[in-house]
Design a protein around this motif. Structure first.
Motif, PDB file in Angstrom:
ATOM      1  N   LYS A 293     -63.091 -60.687  40.576  1.00  7.43           N
ATOM      2  CA  LYS A 293     -63.450 -61.193  39.251  1.00  7.43           C
ATOM      3  C   LYS A 293     -64.458 -60.287  38.556  1.00  7.43           C
ATOM      4  O   LYS A 293     -65.414 -60.748  37.920  1.00  7.43           O
ATOM      5  N   THR A 294     -64.268 -58.990  38.680  1.00  4.91           N
ATOM      6  CA  THR A 294     -65.138 -58.016  38.033  1.00  4.91           C
ATOM      7  C   THR A 294     -64.290 -56.999  37.276  1.00  4.91           C
ATOM      8  O   THR A 294     -63.073 -56.924  37.460  1.00  4.91           O
ATOM      9  N   ARG A 295     -64.966 -56.197  36.456  1.00  6.36           N
ATOM     10  CA  ARG A 295     -64.277 -55.130  35.733  1.00  6.36           C
ATOM     11  C   ARG A 295     -63.719 -54.094  36.694  1.00  6.36           C
ATOM     12  O   ARG A 295     -62.644 -53.526  36.466  1.00  6.36           O
ATOM     13  N   PHE A 296     -64.446 -53.849  37.784  1.00  5.01           N
ATOM     14  CA  PHE A 296     -63.994 -52.887  38.794  1.00  5.01           C
ATOM     15  C   PHE A 296     -62.641 -53.305  39.355  1.00  5.01           C
ATOM     16  O   PHE A 296     -61.715 -52.490  39.472  1.00  5.01           O
ATOM     17  N   ALA A 297     -62.493 -54.571  39.709  1.00  5.63           N
ATOM     18  CA  ALA A 297     -61.229 -55.052  40.264  1.00  5.63           C
ATOM     19  C   ALA A 297     -60.100 -54.942  39.242  1.00  5.63           C
ATOM     20  O   ALA A 297     -58.966 -54.573  39.585  1.00  5.63           O
ATOM     21  N   THR A 298     -60.409 -55.244  37.996  1.00  3.47           N
ATOM     22  CA  THR A 298     -59.392 -55.159  36.944  1.00  3.47           C
ATOM     23  C   THR A 298     -58.882 -53.734  36.785  1.00  3.47           C
ATOM     24  O   THR A 298     -57.667 -53.486  36.731  1.00  3.47           O
ATOM     25  N   VAL A 299     -59.805 -52.779  36.726  1.00  2.00           N
ATOM     26  CA  VAL A 299     -59.426 -51.380  36.523  1.00  2.00           C
ATOM     27  C   VAL A 299     -58.664 -50.849  37.734  1.00  2.00           C
ATOM     28  O   VAL A 299     -57.649 -50.141  37.581  1.00  2.00           O
ATOM     29  N   ILE A 300     -59.120 -51.180  38.947  1.00  2.31           N
ATOM     30  CA  ILE A 300     -58.445 -50.690  40.151  1.00  2.31           C
ATOM     31  C   ILE A 300     -57.007 -51.226  40.218  1.00  2.31           C
ATOM     32  O   ILE A 300     -56.055 -50.483  40.482  1.00  2.31           O
ATOM     33  N   ALA A 301     -56.837 -52.526  39.981  1.00  2.00           N
ATOM     34  CA  ALA A 301     -55.506 -53.120  40.054  1.00  2.00           C
ATOM     35  C   ALA A 301     -54.583 -52.547  38.979  1.00  2.00           C
ATOM     36  O   ALA A 301     -53.408 -52.241  39.243  1.00  2.00           O
ATOM     37  N   MET A 302     -55.089 -52.383  37.765  1.00  2.00           N
ATOM     38  CA  MET A 302     -54.269 -51.821  36.696  1.00  2.00           C
ATOM     39  C   MET A 302     -53.947 -50.350  36.958  1.00  2.00           C
ATOM     40  O   MET A 302     -52.842 -49.885  36.636  1.00  2.00           O
ATOM     41  N   THR A 303     -54.887 -49.609  37.531  1.00  2.21           N
ATOM     42  CA  THR A 303     -54.637 -48.212  37.853  1.00  2.21           C
ATOM     43  C   THR A 303     -53.521 -48.081  38.889  1.00  2.21           C
ATOM     44  O   THR A 303     -52.634 -47.220  38.774  1.00  2.21           O
ATOM     45  N   HIS A 304     -53.545 -48.951  39.893  1.00  3.30           N
ATOM     46  CA  HIS A 304     -52.501 -48.938  40.918  1.00  3.30           C
ATOM     47  C   HIS A 304     -51.123 -49.202  40.312  1.00  3.30           C
ATOM     48  O   HIS A 304     -50.128 -48.574  40.671  1.00  3.30           O
ATOM     49  N   ILE A 305     -51.075 -50.120  39.360  1.00  2.83           N
ATOM     50  CA  ILE A 305     -49.796 -50.477  38.748  1.00  2.83           C
ATOM     51  C   ILE A 305     -49.309 -49.386  37.811  1.00  2.83           C
ATOM     52  O   ILE A 305     -48.109 -49.065  37.761  1.00  2.83           O
ATOM     53  N   GLN A 306     -50.232 -48.776  37.069  1.00  2.00           N
ATOM     54  CA  GLN A 306     -49.849 -47.816  36.034  1.00  2.00           C
ATOM     55  C   GLN A 306     -49.723 -46.382  36.530  1.00  2.00           C
ATOM     56  O   GLN A 306     -49.229 -45.522  35.793  1.00  2.00           O
ATOM     57  N   LEU A 307     -50.156 -46.095  37.740  1.00  2.00           N
ATOM     58  CA  LEU A 307     -50.162 -44.711  38.231  1.00  2.00           C
ATOM     59  C   LEU A 307     -48.793 -44.029  38.126  1.00  2.00           C
ATOM     60  O   LEU A 307     -48.710 -42.882  37.652  1.00  2.00           O
ATOM     61  N   PRO A 308     -47.688 -44.658  38.526  1.00  2.00           N
ATOM     62  CA  PRO A 308     -46.381 -43.968  38.398  1.00  2.00           C
ATOM     63  C   PRO A 308     -46.013 -43.644  36.959  1.00  2.00           C
ATOM     64  O   PRO A 308     -45.342 -42.639  36.699  1.00  2.00           O
TER      65      PRO A 308
END
Length: 428
Positions: A293-308
């Protein structure tokens, strides 16, 4: 006459006597009709599923007939009202008549709902006024309506009704920019304690930009490795790059909620690697830092999804770059680093631009990931659009948010294209 022969008039004609140019034009028209027939299904699909919803969204952002349709007599009389003092008796009589009709048609709640957007808490007073106005038999209506609720003795209430009397209004667009129309029609900012939507828009753009940068930093070297590795090895590695596409976005986001929770895998890794101890020593954290529930978690999860989405366009461009360029640069005295930065990197900029732009635009519409792994201060525009539709049933607000996000995206794309667009890219 043979096919393609020249007639006495000097014009090339076909076997049937038709001028050859005419036959060619007919053939071209037939080919164009065939091509149009092939493209028509896709074009129709785009119009129905993309262009039409955008047009409807633009329309709903400014169309608001609730007051005009349910208080027609009141709106008509208020057109000539100067807005300085309370209107005269005819306006109150018209209001009482309109409320009676709205109460009978069961639409008085629409009036209360619309006015409640601008005057907090007025909805219940409108409902009460509608019920009591239905019992009024004769005037004077001014004293009777003010007796029903003192709010009808306030100039701001009547100014709001007059302002909302048009079927087309800038109210929703202005509200989503934390602005409003004053009593005299001038634009003004809403109080600071109610100004939230500009912050939400800036937050959305900031998170999208941060995720785009993270995917570029992580994806560029991987794309380079895939492009320069032997094909057999690169094909195996590409499977791991495409692996996230084999599971749904919801499943991947749910997995991150488990990894980021207190006592989860990430917390254990921080403890095991000594990062928690280092943060404690430096006074930056007290115990294991909260990740979920932090900005860090949001960015990490979105980065994992958007990397390809960032990596693949870069990889496709890198595959077209001949290795002879780098060998030529080195043969001319360039160091490996200098040759890479001055010869290789500029040629990959079209792929970088395409991948980053794709990731940035996709990130602007994220809803599930911030809702599941982000905190209250990490929610993006899409979350507010969903709340406006599902919880508030406010399609005007949702459409206005969508329009503002669309305009912001187009402006940023225009600026991006002017500064670092593909048409400005040149080899260094």
């Amino acid at each position: 006459m043979v096919a393609g022969a020249v007639a006495n008039d000097g014009i090339m004609r076909a076997a049937d006597g038709t001028p050859l140019k005419t036959r060619l034009r007919r053939a071209e028209r037939r080919e164009k009709v065939k091509a149009l027939g092939l493209v028509a299904p896709l074009f129709l699909f785009i119009v129905l599923t993309f262009l039409t919803p955008i047009v409807v969204m633009l329309y709903n952002a400014i169309y608001d007939p609730d007051i005009a349709e349910n208080l027609p007599q009141t709106v008509s009389i208020l057109k000539d009202w100067d807005g300085k003092e309370l209107p005269e008796e005819p306006a109150f009589a018209a209001l009482a008549s309109d409320l009676k009709a709205a109460q009978k048609d069961k639409t008085v709640a629409l009036v209360g709902k619309r006015l409640n957007y601008e005057i907090s808490g007025i909805r219940s007073k409108i409902l009460t006024s509608g019920r009591k106005a239905a019992t009024l038999e004769a005037g004077p209506y001014k004293d009777a309506m003010i007796a029903i609720d003192p709010i009808w003795g306030e100039v701001d209430t009547w100014s709001t009704i007059k302002r909302s009397g048009s079927s087309y209004t800038p109210f929703y667009i202005l509200s989503m920019l934390d602005m409003r129309q004053g009593a005299d029609g001038s634009l003004e900012h809403v109080p600071a304690d109610r100004a939230i939507y500009v912050d939400v828009l800036l937050r959305t753009l900031g998170i999208a930009l941060l995720v785009t940068i993270c995917t570029l930093v992580l994806g560029y070297p991987v794309a380079y490795m895939l492009a320069t590795t032997p094909q057999k090895t690169a094909s195996i590695l590409m499977i791991f790059v495409l692996l996230p596409f084999w599971t749904s976005l919801l499943v991947r986001t749910t997995a991150w909620t488990i990894l980021m929770q207190d006592g989860g895998v990430f917390a254990q890794m921080l403890n095991f690697t000594g990062i928690t101890w280092l943060l404690d020593t430096l006074g930056l954290a007290d115990g294991t830092p909260q990740l979920f529930k932090t900005r860090f978690a949001t960015v990490i999860a979105m980065t994992h999804i958007q990397l390809p989405f960032t990596l693949l366009p870069i990889y496709s461009v890198m595959k077209t770059i001949s290795p002879t360029y780098m060998r030529a640069a080195k043969s001319l005295g360039g160091t490996p680093f200098y040759s890479f930065m001055r010869v290789y990197v500029p040629q990959t900029l079209p792929g970088v631009a395409a991948g980053c732009l794709l990731t940035f635009i996709l990130c602007l519409g994220y809803y599930i990931t911030p809702a599941l792994v982000g905190g209250p201060t990490d929610q993006m525009v899409s979350g507010f659009i969903a709340d406006a539709i599902n919880r508030e049933n406010n399609w005007g607000k949702a459409s206005a948010l969508g329009v503002i996000l669309l305009i912001a995206t187009l402006i940023l794309y225009y600026i991006y294209n002017k500064l670092v667009g593909i048409d400005r890219m040149k080899l260094g």
